[in-house]
Scaffold this motif. Structure first.
Motif, mmCIF file in Angstrom:
data_model
loop_
_atom_site.group_PDB
_atom_site.id
_atom_site.type_symbol
_atom_site.label_atom_id
_atom_site.label_comp_id
_atom_site.label_asym_id
_atom_site.label_seq_id
_atom_site.Cartn_x
_atom_site.Cartn_y
_atom_site.Cartn_z
ATOM 1 N N LEU A 1 53.647 40.276 34.120
ATOM 2 C CA LEU A 1 53.182 39.785 35.424
ATOM 3 C C LEU A 1 53.147 38.261 35.405
ATOM 4 N N PRO A 2 53.385 37.615 36.556
ATOM 5 C CA PRO A 2 53.265 36.152 36.598
ATOM 6 C C PRO A 2 51.822 35.737 36.342
ATOM 7 N N VAL B 1 47.455 38.577 41.101
ATOM 8 C CA VAL B 1 46.427 39.585 41.373
ATOM 9 C C VAL B 1 47.023 40.619 42.322
ATOM 10 N N LEU B 2 47.017 41.859 41.893
ATOM 11 C CA LEU B 2 47.587 42.944 42.704
ATOM 12 C C LEU B 2 46.454 43.748 43.321
ATOM 13 N N PRO B 3 46.297 43.716 44.643
ATOM 14 C CA PRO B 3 45.183 44.410 45.291
ATOM 15 C C PRO B 3 45.204 45.912 44.996
ATOM 16 N N ILE C 1 54.295 46.305 42.310
ATOM 17 C CA ILE C 1 54.461 45.818 40.931
ATOM 18 C C ILE C 1 55.912 45.403 40.687
ATOM 19 N N CYS C 2 56.854 46.256 41.113
ATOM 20 C CA CYS C 2 58.284 45.937 40.920
ATOM 21 C C CYS C 2 58.668 44.644 41.644
ATOM 22 N N GLU C 3 58.038 44.438 42.783
ATOM 23 C CA GLU C 3 58.328 43.249 43.604
ATOM 24 C C GLU C 3 57.737 41.981 42.977
ATOM 25 N N ARG C 4 56.510 42.074 42.466
ATOM 26 C CA ARG C 4 55.788 40.882 42.002
ATOM 27 C C ARG C 4 56.014 40.551 40.524
ATOM 28 N N ALA C 5 56.343 41.526 39.713
ATOM 29 C CA ALA C 5 56.456 41.291 38.264
ATOM 30 C C ALA C 5 57.562 40.284 37.958
ATOM 31 N N CYS D 1 43.209 45.694 31.205
ATOM 32 C CA CYS D 1 44.256 44.665 31.290
ATOM 33 C C CYS D 1 45.170 44.953 32.476
ATOM 34 N N ALA D 2 45.376 43.955 33.295
ATOM 35 C CA ALA D 2 46.183 44.130 34.507
ATOM 36 C C ALA D 2 47.611 44.578 34.183
ATOM 37 N N SER D 3 48.233 43.953 33.160
ATOM 38 C CA SER D 3 49.637 44.298 32.889
ATOM 39 C C SER D 3 49.766 45.691 32.287
ATOM 40 N N ILE D 4 48.752 46.138 31.526
ATOM 41 C CA ILE D 4 48.777 47.517 31.006
ATOM 42 C C ILE D 4 48.559 48.495 32.161
ATOM 43 N N ALA D 5 47.625 48.171 33.060
ATOM 44 C CA ALA D 5 47.397 49.025 34.243
ATOM 45 C C ALA D 5 48.681 49.145 35.061
ATOM 46 N N ALA D 6 49.377 48.016 35.224
ATOM 47 C CA ALA D 6 50.643 48.033 35.978
ATOM 48 C C ALA D 6 51.678 48.914 35.270
ATOM 49 N N ALA D 7 51.745 48.789 33.941
ATOM 50 C CA ALA D 7 52.685 49.618 33.167
ATOM 51 C C ALA D 7 52.321 51.096 33.280
ATOM 52 N N SER D 8 51.013 51.395 33.284
ATOM 53 C CA SER D 8 50.580 52.802 33.377
ATOM 54 C C SER D 8 51.036 53.411 34.702
#
Length: 199
Positions: free
Chosen positions: A40-41, A45-47, A67-71, A135-142
């Motif tokens: 993630l940049p 912050v991803l709502p 996530i795909c758009e912002r990562a 962790c935000a990036s782990i949550a995004a990966a999940s």
């Protein structure tokens, strides 16, 4: 959910590109295991971001696109049923994680991985217990891993309609066991898991 970002803000001071990594599908009786890696940049912050298990299917699908758009970049990969049988589920999960990391267009210096297993990855890793809620990036990966695997299982349901994969996604529900008793396993079932359940 501000605590999702605290851990990574502290890491960001070291200016290392790091990715979050998580998998979906360790427990089911059928289907592959899927893993995702996400960078993630800084300051992103991803709502509504949270551990995928705490979100509705609809919310996960919405966040998947966001996530795909912002990562900065992300990767998603599978380890097959044959690989799960050959190397066991834990090693297959790490195989899928390494494949997902390998798809990243920015090479991470560090991976943040949910859990506390000792398995090595192809990049240095910090294991974070309950990381998908910390962790935000782990949550995004999940979320990427869960949504991708669920889509795979829904497609599989069209090939094998008798098992109801679109409902239970391969997990050992009463309906799934009833279908196994009626029809026997298909090529997407994990023999070692079926032995474990019945043996």
């Amino acid at each position: 959910m501000d605590e999702l970002y605290t851990f990574e803000r502290e890491l960001a001071g070291d200016a290392l590109p790091f990715c979050g990594v998580d998998e979906a599908g360790r427990g089911p009786l059928a289907g592959p295991v899927c893993a995702a890696a996400v960078i993630l940049p800084e300051g992103c912050v991803l709502p509504g971001l949270n551990d995928s298990k705490k979100l509705s299917e609809k919310k996960r699908e919405e966040l998947f696109d966001l996530i795909c758009e912002r990562a900065v970049c992300c990767g998603v990969a599978f380890a097959t049923v044959a690989e799960i049988e050959e190397v066991n589920i834990k090693n297959a999960a790490y195989l899928a994680m390494d494949r997902a990391i390998g798809q990243l267009t920015v090479r991470p210096a560090l991976a943040l991985v949910d859990g506390n297993d000792k398995n090595p990855l192809s990049v240095p890793a910090i294991k974070v217990v309950r990381g998908d809620g910390r962790c935000a990036s782990i949550a995004a990966a999940s979320i990427l891993a869960k949504v991708t695997r669920d889509r795979y299982m829904r497609a599989l349901a069209e090939k094998y309609p008798q098992y109801g994969f679109e409902k239970h996604k391969g997990y050992g529900t009463a309906a799934h066991y009833a279908a196994l008793r009626a029809y026997g396993p298909c090529g997407e079932h994990r023999p070692s898991f079926l032995r474990r359940m019945h043996g």
